[in-house]
Design a protein around this motif. Structure first.
Motif, mmCIF file in Angstrom:
data_model
loop_
_atom_site.group_PDB
_atom_site.id
_atom_site.type_symbol
_atom_site.label_atom_id
_atom_site.label_comp_id
_atom_site.label_asym_id
_atom_site.label_seq_id
_atom_site.Cartn_x
_atom_site.Cartn_y
_atom_site.Cartn_z
ATOM 1 N N ARG A 41 0.854 -1.191 0.000
ATOM 2 C CA ARG A 41 0.000 0.000 0.000
ATOM 3 C C ARG A 41 0.887 1.238 0.000
ATOM 4 O O ARG A 41 2.014 1.190 0.521
ATOM 5 N N PRO A 42 0.404 2.337 -0.555
ATOM 6 C CA PRO A 42 1.173 3.588 -0.415
ATOM 7 C C PRO A 42 1.304 3.935 1.054
ATOM 8 O O PRO A 42 0.388 3.715 1.847
ATOM 9 N N SER A 43 2.483 4.459 1.428
ATOM 10 C CA SER A 43 2.681 4.835 2.827
ATOM 11 C C SER A 43 1.675 5.909 3.225
ATOM 12 O O SER A 43 1.551 6.925 2.532
ATOM 13 N N PRO A 44 0.937 5.712 4.310
ATOM 14 C CA PRO A 44 -0.007 6.742 4.742
ATOM 15 C C PRO A 44 0.737 7.994 5.183
ATOM 16 O O PRO A 44 1.888 7.931 5.623
ATOM 17 N N CYS A 45 0.076 9.132 5.075
ATOM 18 C CA CYS A 45 0.702 10.400 5.437
ATOM 19 C C CYS A 45 1.168 10.390 6.889
ATOM 20 O O CYS A 45 2.219 10.931 7.212
ATOM 21 N N THR A 46 0.407 9.746 7.751
ATOM 22 C CA THR A 46 0.777 9.705 9.169
ATOM 23 C C THR A 46 2.110 8.992 9.378
ATOM 24 O O THR A 46 2.899 9.374 10.243
ATOM 25 N N ALA A 47 2.374 7.963 8.551
ATOM 26 C CA ALA A 47 3.639 7.224 8.672
ATOM 27 C C ALA A 47 4.810 8.087 8.238
ATOM 28 O O ALA A 47 5.883 8.053 8.837
ATOM 29 N N LEU A 48 4.600 8.874 7.175
ATOM 30 C CA LEU A 48 5.665 9.741 6.691
ATOM 31 C C LEU A 48 5.930 10.882 7.668
ATOM 32 O O LEU A 48 7.078 11.276 7.891
ATOM 33 N N LEU A 49 4.868 11.423 8.254
ATOM 34 C CA LEU A 49 5.023 12.536 9.185
ATOM 35 C C LEU A 49 5.604 12.093 10.526
ATOM 36 O O LEU A 49 6.078 12.911 11.300
ATOM 37 N N LYS A 50 5.580 10.795 10.789
ATOM 38 C CA LYS A 50 6.085 10.278 12.054
ATOM 39 C C LYS A 50 7.595 10.395 12.136
ATOM 40 O O LYS A 50 8.160 10.591 13.217
ATOM 41 N N TYR A 51 8.269 10.262 10.977
ATOM 42 C CA TYR A 51 9.726 10.318 10.950
ATOM 43 C C TYR A 51 10.172 11.440 10.017
ATOM 44 O O TYR A 51 10.335 11.252 8.816
ATOM 45 N N LEU A 52 10.322 12.619 10.581
ATOM 46 C CA LEU A 52 10.776 13.782 9.843
ATOM 47 C C LEU A 52 12.057 14.321 10.466
ATOM 48 O O LEU A 52 12.235 14.252 11.679
ATOM 49 N N PRO A 53 12.952 14.850 9.665
ATOM 50 C CA PRO A 53 14.172 15.446 10.243
ATOM 51 C C PRO A 53 13.829 16.686 11.054
ATOM 52 O O PRO A 53 12.953 17.470 10.665
ATOM 53 N N ASP A 54 14.484 16.865 12.176
ATOM 54 C CA ASP A 54 14.193 18.019 13.031
ATOM 55 C C ASP A 54 15.015 19.244 12.651
ATOM 56 O O ASP A 54 14.861 20.307 13.259
ATOM 57 N N SER A 55 15.893 19.106 11.644
ATOM 58 C CA SER A 55 16.750 20.236 11.270
ATOM 59 C C SER A 55 16.293 20.949 9.999
ATOM 60 O O SER A 55 16.977 21.849 9.513
ATOM 61 N N GLY A 56 15.120 20.569 9.475
ATOM 62 C CA GLY A 56 14.618 21.252 8.291
ATOM 63 C C GLY A 56 13.506 20.472 7.620
ATOM 64 O O GLY A 56 13.276 19.300 7.923
ATOM 65 N N PRO A 57 12.795 21.114 6.695
ATOM 66 C CA PRO A 57 11.656 20.464 6.043
ATOM 67 C C PRO A 57 12.057 19.587 4.861
ATOM 68 O O PRO A 57 13.128 19.749 4.273
ATOM 69 N N ILE A 58 11.176 18.656 4.532
ATOM 70 C CA ILE A 58 11.249 17.929 3.256
ATOM 71 C C ILE A 58 10.300 18.642 2.307
ATOM 72 O O ILE A 58 9.134 18.877 2.644
ATOM 73 N N VAL A 59 10.795 18.988 1.121
ATOM 74 C CA VAL A 59 9.967 19.708 0.148
ATOM 75 C C VAL A 59 9.763 18.833 -1.084
ATOM 76 O O VAL A 59 10.699 18.578 -1.843
ATOM 77 N N LEU A 60 8.546 18.357 -1.242
ATOM 78 C CA LEU A 60 8.155 17.576 -2.420
ATOM 79 C C LEU A 60 7.633 18.538 -3.475
ATOM 80 O O LEU A 60 6.730 19.342 -3.207
ATOM 81 N N ILE A 61 8.212 18.488 -4.675
ATOM 82 C CA ILE A 61 7.792 19.375 -5.761
ATOM 83 C C ILE A 61 7.172 18.538 -6.870
ATOM 84 O O ILE A 61 7.834 17.689 -7.471
ATOM 85 N N ASN A 62 5.906 18.769 -7.121
ATOM 86 C CA ASN A 62 5.174 18.022 -8.147
ATOM 87 C C ASN A 62 4.994 18.887 -9.397
ATOM 88 O O ASN A 62 4.520 20.023 -9.311
ATOM 89 N N VAL A 63 5.397 18.348 -10.527
ATOM 90 C CA VAL A 63 5.282 19.054 -11.800
ATOM 91 C C VAL A 63 4.312 18.291 -12.677
ATOM 92 O O VAL A 63 4.562 17.147 -13.051
ATOM 93 N N ASP A 64 3.214 18.932 -13.004
ATOM 94 C CA ASP A 64 2.152 18.289 -13.786
ATOM 95 C C ASP A 64 1.760 19.208 -14.941
ATOM 96 O O ASP A 64 2.022 20.410 -14.910
ATOM 97 N N GLU A 65 1.145 18.632 -15.967
ATOM 98 C CA GLU A 65 0.755 19.449 -17.116
ATOM 99 C C GLU A 65 -0.347 20.450 -16.763
ATOM 100 O O GLU A 65 -0.525 21.458 -17.464
ATOM 101 N N HIS A 66 -1.068 20.209 -15.667
ATOM 102 C CA HIS A 66 -2.155 21.110 -15.285
ATOM 103 C C HIS A 66 -1.727 22.172 -14.279
ATOM 104 O O HIS A 66 -2.220 23.301 -14.319
ATOM 105 N N ARG A 67 -0.796 21.818 -13.354
ATOM 106 C CA ARG A 67 -0.357 22.775 -12.351
ATOM 107 C C ARG A 67 0.905 22.258 -11.676
ATOM 108 O O ARG A 67 1.248 21.080 -11.779
ATOM 109 N N CYS A 68 1.566 23.150 -10.950
ATOM 110 C CA CYS A 68 2.778 22.784 -10.211
ATOM 111 C C CYS A 68 2.642 23.272 -8.772
ATOM 112 O O CYS A 68 2.196 24.399 -8.529
ATOM 113 N N ASP A 69 3.019 22.410 -7.852
ATOM 114 C CA ASP A 69 2.882 22.729 -6.430
ATOM 115 C C ASP A 69 4.027 22.096 -5.654
ATOM 116 O O ASP A 69 4.660 21.131 -6.102
#
Length: 442
Positions: A41-69
């Motif tokens: 299964r795809p990792s649930p958001c709660t699982a990903l948020l459980k283990y985050l570095p405390d020295s800075g953010p993770i920035v996911l950049i999505n590039v799509d033909e309709h929009r970018c975020d």
């Protein structure tokens, strides 16, 4: 349809239904086991948020033909921070990738194509060239336009939303960290080097943050979840240079590079060992990778676009392939410094562009990897490595003994690239010289 055909179809349908039910029951059994609740299964958001570095953010950049975020995941925040990027597009990202590739080919920093049916891509004819120069205002090139576009439309809006400010160069405090997780054609672009380099007032990503990359959110989360002490008997670094591998151009700078690091390591009291050229076999290297927590490879490398596990490092005595590394027991692996060319260059023909030697070393167990996006200079590589290790060893914790700790490797690479920038001007050749280096994972 005849009777026999109908009976055959019913039997086949019943077999498919039975297999489907067996599959569902097997999945249910596996997911009932502790630790396997999300199997396949795809990792649930709660699982990903459980283990985050405390020295800075993770920035996911999505590039799509309709929009970018962008989505910023930050420790202590339950929800990701959504950052719209309305002035960027998939079309622009593809155009930047195409134009940058042409500039790299023009500067002999990337081969124009692969090697026929084998799918193997030589990752360098040699470790580049170029000259030191003094800082000066330069004319805008295609590379300047690409880095400016990435800065104005992608990186600066993200840093502004995260309230990051330009760091005073005189400050003794290192900049905050950011882990970039780009997608699509952005994977082939140097986000860590985005900036404005023309005119008297310049600014770039290095002025604000220490950049690292991660192939996926899960890759970094798993490193943080399984962060355990390294066996003191294994902690140390193994070095090798392979300057005259058969069928390749001589890269004499690798010898200077490894000898310099080895001497500094001995002076710092670090457990360090080196083997060069003919004195090292592939099996010998694999054995040393199990006996030393960290690794520095100064050699030629090749990426296999059709079968990434056949990507390899070229030694005097054969090839060290990625699948050989992954099969070893590297539970104490810490840092891998891949001083070879394009070791973090994916290939657009692969379903996952983040399949490259650097990602393979992470999969093999290394917690952090220094790699390159394109061909590096045989003249500058020794200086980058020297500044990198000098930073690490000058920031060793008291009581470290003879152990080697790569936990400050991102800051060390940031420092060494800043040092190289000071020695160069802001010409296209100079930008492509230092922007090749990248840091992966924790």
């Amino acid at each position: 349809m005849g009777l026999s055909e109908k009976i055959s179809l019913e039997i086949e349908t019943a077999a498919h239904l039975r297999l489907s039910n067996d599959w569902d029951r097997l999945l249910a059994r596996i997911r009932a086991m502790p630790g396997f609740e999300s199997f396949l299964r795809p990792s649930p958001c709660t699982a990903l948020l459980k283990y985050l570095p405390d020295s800075g953010p993770i920035v996911l950049i999505n590039v799509d033909e309709h929009r970018c975020d962008a989505l910023a995941l930050r420790v202590g925040h339950e929800n990701p921070l959504h950052i719209p990027l309305p002035n960027f597009s998939l079309k622009v990202a593809k155009d930047y990738h195409s134009r940058l590739t042409k500039r790299l080919v023009a500067h002999d920093l990337r081969a124009p194509g692969g090697s026929g049916d084998s799918g193997e891509i030589a990752l360098e004819p040699e470790r580049g060239g170029g000259l030191y120069g003094r800082k000066r205002v330069v004319d805008r090139s295609a590379t300047h336009e690409i880095l400016r576009g990435l800065w104005v439309c992608v990186v600066k809006p993200i840093l502004d939303c995260l309230n990051f400010e330009k760091v005073d160069p005189a400050s003794e405090m290192p900049p905050p960290r950011v882990w970039w997780c780009p997608t699509g054609p952005l994977m082939f672009l140097p986000i860590h080097a985005a900036g404005v380099y023309e005119g008297a007032e310049t600014e770039c990503t290095l002025d604000y943050v220490v950049s690292s990359y991660t192939p996926s959110l899960g890759a970094l989360a798993s490193r943080l979840a399984n962060n355990r002490p390294i066996d003191e008997g294994i902690s140390g670094i193994f070095l090798t240079s392979q300057p005259k591998a058969p069928g390749t151009v001589t890269i004499s700078g690798t010898t200077e590079e490894v000898n310099s690091i080895h001497a500094m390591g001995l002076a710092a009291g670090v457990r360090v060992s080196k083997l060069e050229g003919d004195s090292l076999t592939v099996d010998g290297c694999l054995q040393n990778m199990e006996e030393f927590s960290s690794l520095h490879l100064a050699c030629h490398a090749f990426q296999h676009a059709e079968d990434p596990l056949r990507s390899r490092f070229r030694f005097h005595n054969g090839f060290l392939e990625l699948d050989q590394i992954i099969q070893r027991n590297l539970k104490n692996a810490d840092l891998a410094f891949l001083s070879a060319c394009q070791t973090s260059a994916g290939h657009k023909s692969l379903s996952d562009e983040a399949v490259h030697l650097a990602a393979g070393m992470l999969a093999a167990g290394y917690r952090r990897v220094v790699a390159t996006m394109w061909t590096i200079s045989d003249r500058y590589a020794p200086a980058v490595a020297k500044d990198f290790y000098q930073y690490l060893w000058s920031h060793r914790k008291e009581g470290s003994g003879s152990g080697f700790d790569g936990s400050l490797s991102a800051q060390a690479l940031h420092h060494s690239l800043q040092q190289l920038r000071e020695r160069l001007d802001d010409s296209e050749q100079s930008l492509l010289t230092w922007a090749a280096y990248v840091h992966y994972c924790y």
